[in-house]
Design a protein around this motif. Structure first.
Motif: not given
Length: 159
Positions: A15-17, A36-44
């Motif tokens: 993830a980027g962030i 890019g990255f798999g996910y742009g942003v992951i919030v958890d």
């Protein structure tokens, strides 16, 4: 506070962030571009997040993923250009995700024509969302509600 930056991969990365694990937030992400990255942003697993003017492009799995539990995530001004879903709220197996999304422009490319721009299985309020290139604007993971079949909608609420 994270603001006025571009986060770019040189060829991979989850993830980027990535905002997860215990005590993140409350926080503000403003004027950020993720390429890019798999996910742009992951919030958890954070207390709360406010994201304003976020651009995600070229992800391989999803633009933004929200699995924040009962903690709210607010996104205003999301721009996404991707061949994958722009937003995943909650997961297939649970309804963890409380998301407010306002003023979003979600552009699908390539394989996006066979999937929705937004998938939700959590609590969500969305307003002023415009999509193009996707099969539909919004689908619900659990299939209980109708989702949004068109490309643009003024308001969507799930509880």
């Amino acid at each position: 506070l994270l603001q006025r930056v571009t986060v770019r991969t040189l060829g991979g990365g989850v993830a980027g962030i990535e905002m997860r694990d215990s005590e993140n937030g409350p926080c503000l992400v403003r004027d950020v571009r993720v390429e890019g990255f798999g996910y742009g942003v992951i919030v958890d697993a954070l207390n709360a997040a406010t994201i304003s003017q976020l651009t995600v492009t070229g992800q391989s799995l999803a633009g933004v993923v929200n699995r924040s539990g009962a903690n709210p995530v607010y996104i205003e001004g999301l721009t996404s250009t991707n061949a994958v879903p722009a937003v995943l709220n909650g997961t297939l197996s649970d309804s963890w995700g409380h998301l407010t999304l306002v003023n979003a422009t979600l552009t699908g490319t390539g394989a996006a024509s066979a999937q929705p721009a937004i998938r939700t299985n959590g609590v969500m309020l969305a307003r002023a969302v415009t999509t193009s290139g996707y099969q539909r604007a919004l689908a619900e993971f659990n299939g209980v509600g109708p989702g949004v079949a068109g490309a643009t909608f003024s308001e969507y609420r799930s509880y």
